[in-house]
Motif scaffolding. Structure first.
Motif, short mmCIF file in Angstrom:
data_model
loop_
_atom_site.label_atom_id
_atom_site.label_comp_id
_atom_site.label_asym_id
_atom_site.label_seq_id
_atom_site.Cartn_x
_atom_site.Cartn_y
_atom_site.Cartn_z
N VAL A 199 0.76 -1.19 0.12
CA VAL A 199 0.15 0.13 -0.03
C VAL A 199 0.95 1.27 0.06
O VAL A 199 0.63 2.15 -1.01
N ALA A 200 1.74 1.43 0.85
CA ALA A 200 2.81 2.56 0.76
C ALA A 200 3.65 2.68 -0.52
O ALA A 200 3.47 3.65 -0.92
N HIS A 254 4.45 6.32 14.27
CA HIS A 254 3.16 6.98 13.78
C HIS A 254 2.76 6.82 12.29
O HIS A 254 1.87 6.84 12.12
N LEU A 255 3.75 6.39 11.64
CA LEU A 255 3.46 6.07 10.28
C LEU A 255 2.90 4.59 10.14
O LEU A 255 1.88 4.35 9.27
N VAL A 256 3.24 3.91 10.91
CA VAL A 256 2.52 2.47 11.33
C VAL A 256 1.31 2.48 11.30
O VAL A 256 0.39 1.74 10.76
N HIS A 257 0.83 3.30 12.56
CA HIS A 257 -0.44 3.32 12.77
C HIS A 257 -1.29 4.18 11.59
O HIS A 257 -2.52 3.86 11.30
N GLU A 258 -0.97 5.41 11.19
CA GLU A 258 -1.69 5.93 10.03
C GLU A 258 -1.85 5.07 8.75
O GLU A 258 -2.77 5.21 8.24
N ALA A 283 -1.66 1.98 8.63
CA ALA A 283 -2.84 0.93 8.50
C ALA A 283 -4.28 1.61 8.44
O ALA A 283 -5.09 0.80 7.99
N VAL A 284 -4.54 2.50 9.18
CA VAL A 284 -5.62 3.24 9.13
C VAL A 284 -6.10 3.52 7.40
O VAL A 284 -7.20 3.11 7.18
N LEU A 285 -5.26 4.03 6.99
CA LEU A 285 -5.49 4.57 5.59
C LEU A 285 -5.74 3.36 4.79
O LEU A 285 -6.84 3.61 3.85
N ALA A 286 -4.95 2.42 4.79
CA ALA A 286 -5.15 1.09 3.85
C ALA A 286 -6.32 0.45 4.25
O ALA A 286 -7.24 0.30 3.19
N CYS A 287 -6.89 0.34 5.43
CA CYS A 287 -8.11 -0.35 5.74
C CYS A 287 -9.35 0.62 5.29
O CYS A 287 -10.30 0.06 4.56
N LEU A 288 -9.10 1.76 5.45
CA LEU A 288 -10.20 2.75 4.88
C LEU A 288 -10.30 2.56 3.37
O LEU A 288 -11.61 2.56 2.94
N TRP A 301 -12.87 9.20 1.03
CA TRP A 301 -11.41 8.62 1.36
C TRP A 301 -10.34 9.70 0.46
O TRP A 301 -9.60 10.09 1.08
N HIS A 302 -10.76 10.05 -0.85
CA HIS A 302 -9.89 11.00 -1.41
C HIS A 302 -9.95 12.47 -0.80
O HIS A 302 -9.31 13.30 -0.93
N ARG A 303 -11.14 12.95 -0.32
CA ARG A 303 -11.46 14.07 0.25
C ARG A 303 -11.06 14.47 1.58
O ARG A 303 -10.58 15.43 1.92
N TYR A 304 -11.07 13.35 2.50
CA TYR A 304 -10.83 13.49 3.87
C TYR A 304 -9.64 12.63 4.47
O TYR A 304 -8.71 13.28 4.81
N ALA A 305 -9.54 11.37 4.28
CA ALA A 305 -8.64 10.61 4.69
C ALA A 305 -7.09 10.65 4.07
O ALA A 305 -6.24 10.82 4.70
N LEU A 306 -7.09 10.81 2.94
CA LEU A 306 -6.01 11.00 2.05
C LEU A 306 -5.08 12.31 2.48
O LEU A 306 -4.04 12.47 2.73
N PRO A 307 -5.99 13.45 1.99
CA PRO A 307 -5.13 14.68 2.32
C PRO A 307 -4.82 14.59 3.97
O PRO A 307 -3.86 15.52 4.40
N ALA A 308 -5.63 14.36 4.62
CA ALA A 308 -5.48 14.50 6.25
C ALA A 308 -4.28 13.61 6.63
O ALA A 308 -3.35 14.03 7.45
N PHE A 309 -4.08 12.38 5.84
CA PHE A 309 -2.67 11.52 6.17
C PHE A 309 -1.59 12.49 5.49
O PHE A 309 -0.50 12.44 6.20
N HIS A 310 -1.58 13.18 4.46
CA HIS A 310 -0.64 13.79 3.81
C HIS A 310 -0.11 14.97 4.59
O HIS A 310 0.88 15.29 4.75
N ALA A 311 -1.39 15.41 5.43
CA ALA A 311 -0.98 16.89 5.90
C ALA A 311 -0.21 16.33 7.48
O ALA A 311 0.74 16.87 7.93
#
Length: 185
Positions: A64-65, A89-93, A95-100, A116-126
């Motif tokens: 996934v990474a 912190h990346l391991v936790h983040e 895992a959540v992003l991949a499952c979402l 996912w594109h609007r909220y989860a991915l941009p929040a992950f990148h931020a």
């Protein structure tokens, strides 16, 4: 991954991870209490997973990474470093992003994937940019800058000092309650 593909497919979760998703869904549908749900593997929280499931989870998260880097890692602050497993912190983040992303892809309509594109991915990148920036350029892992702060926090002296403050607060609170019960004297 080859650069010739316009859109690479999302790495599918291994069968064991899909089974964990299904067991959790069935338990939730059956009305299992939240305490009972904690007994099941939750792939978005790797620490809750059995060793058997983690042996399937780590390679999937690594895929996934790589997929995220190829598909969405335009800026260096959006790229997941190859040393991501050395960053809790990346391991936790991740895992959540991949499952979402996996559950969004299974939806019957595009709404979950759009979210996912609007909220989860941009929040992950931020959060990735905020916490790591470009702290681990290719081939150069940067060790945890706050390691000394964490070590001091868990030291016996710091732990004893916090406990003394907690005990003092509890003593003052019980004395205050005793005064209130006695009529404020």
């Amino acid at each position: 991954m080859t650069a010739s593909h316009v859109a690479l497919p999302f790495p599918p979760p291994p069968r064991e991870i899909r089974r964990a998703f299904e067991q959790l869904r069935q338990a939730e549908d059956a009305g299992l209490e939240p305490a009972g749900l904690r007994l099941l593997d939750r792939p978005w929280d790797p620490a809750t997973c059995s060793a058997h499931l983690r042996t399937r989870l780590w390679p999937w998260l690594d895929d996934v990474a790589a997929w995220l880097n190829h598909s969405y890692g335009w800026q260096t602050t959006q790229a997941i470093p190859s040393c991501w497993p050395a960053h809790p912190h990346l391991v936790h983040e991740l895992a959540v992003l991949a499952c979402l992303r996996a559950t969004a892809a299974d939806a019957a309509a595009p709404h979950a994937l759009e979210e996912w594109h609007r909220y989860a991915l941009p929040a992950f990148h931020a959060r990735l940019a905020e916490r790591l920036g470009i702290g681990c350029p290719p081939g150069r892992h940067t060790d945890w800058p706050a390691r000394s702060w964490a070590a001091e926090y868990t030291s016996p002296q710091a732990t004893a000092a916090r406990r003394a403050l907690f005990d003092g607060d509890l003593g003052a609170t019980s004395t205050g309650h005793a005064r209130e019960a006695a009529g404020g004297q």
